[in-house]
Design a protein around this motif. Sequence first.
Motif, mmCIF file in Angstrom:
data_model
loop_
_atom_site.group_PDB
_atom_site.id
_atom_site.type_symbol
_atom_site.label_atom_id
_atom_site.label_comp_id
_atom_site.label_asym_id
_atom_site.label_seq_id
_atom_site.Cartn_x
_atom_site.Cartn_y
_atom_site.Cartn_z
ATOM 1 N N THR A 56 -0.949 1.363 14.391
ATOM 2 C CA THR A 56 -1.932 0.338 14.758
ATOM 3 C C THR A 56 -1.960 -0.774 13.709
ATOM 4 O O THR A 56 -1.989 -1.957 14.061
ATOM 5 N N ASP A 57 -1.945 -0.405 12.422
ATOM 6 C CA ASP A 57 -1.893 -1.415 11.357
ATOM 7 C C ASP A 57 -0.642 -2.286 11.489
ATOM 8 O O ASP A 57 -0.692 -3.494 11.276
ATOM 9 N N ALA A 58 0.479 -1.660 11.815
ATOM 10 C CA ALA A 58 1.746 -2.392 11.939
ATOM 11 C C ALA A 58 1.651 -3.459 13.026
ATOM 12 O O ALA A 58 2.152 -4.575 12.855
ATOM 13 N N PHE A 59 0.994 -3.121 14.150
ATOM 14 C CA PHE A 59 0.815 -4.118 15.214
ATOM 15 C C PHE A 59 0.020 -5.313 14.699
ATOM 16 O O PHE A 59 0.350 -6.463 14.971
ATOM 17 N N THR A 60 -1.041 -5.033 13.964
ATOM 18 C CA THR A 60 -1.877 -6.109 13.415
ATOM 19 C C THR A 60 -1.077 -7.001 12.481
ATOM 20 O O THR A 60 -1.201 -8.231 12.517
ATOM 21 N N VAL B 265 7.946 -1.368 3.996
ATOM 22 C CA VAL B 265 6.835 -1.020 4.889
ATOM 23 C C VAL B 265 7.268 0.161 5.757
ATOM 24 O O VAL B 265 8.293 0.099 6.440
ATOM 25 N N ILE B 266 6.468 1.251 5.708
ATOM 26 C CA ILE B 266 6.762 2.439 6.517
ATOM 27 C C ILE B 266 5.498 2.958 7.178
ATOM 28 O O ILE B 266 4.390 2.677 6.734
ATOM 29 N N VAL B 267 5.703 3.708 8.252
ATOM 30 C CA VAL B 267 4.679 4.600 8.788
ATOM 31 C C VAL B 267 5.055 5.951 8.196
ATOM 32 O O VAL B 267 6.157 6.461 8.449
ATOM 33 N N ALA B 268 4.188 6.503 7.367
ATOM 34 C CA ALA B 268 4.534 7.738 6.665
ATOM 35 C C ALA B 268 4.677 8.900 7.635
ATOM 36 O O ALA B 268 3.823 9.123 8.497
#
Length: 189
Positions: free
Chosen positions: A77-81, A115-118
């Motif tokens: 969700t943060d990545a979309f923002t 930048v990653i999604v852990a």
Amino acid sequence: MKTVPVGVSGRHIHLTQQDIETLFGAGYQLTEFKPLSQPGQFAANETVEVIGPKGSFKKVRILGPARPASQLEVSRTDAFTLGVNPPVRESGNIEGTPGIQIKGPAGEVELQQGVIVAARHIHFHTSDAEKWGIQDKAKLRVRVGGDRGVIFENVIARVHDNFALDMHIDTDEANAAGVKNGDTAEIVD
């Protein structure tokens, strides 16, 4: 029963000492806000702004101590923002990931990657892993109960003498499963 405590990880950033000094000033050292579940790790008092192609987040908490490479860990969700499309990766595996702009009180840093999604994971002290027959990098299935109970697949086992037993998932995963910090999960296989 193999139960583990759950820690929900919000967006945060790890920085190199060089990037800390660029953002906060020459010779700057992070100061501890509170300790984290892993020995020697802490949430710092310091925060930064992260700026992506579409949006930004102010007051992103820095986790210390300084690391060999800077990286931003966000939820999907943060990545979309932010307007970036990071892969799901283990912490530290940032090769070929998107970059981000970081703004601090004394300067700015443009990360070319990081930048990653852990990937969801469980930290095991070596003795816990040995007791349960779990190998480093094993992929586990982990159940959380409650009204929205789920089984998480592909939970990576991270085994080290310096780790304390703790499962880490991000805010999207926690919200979907109705899980909060301090809840417990069960390793099913």
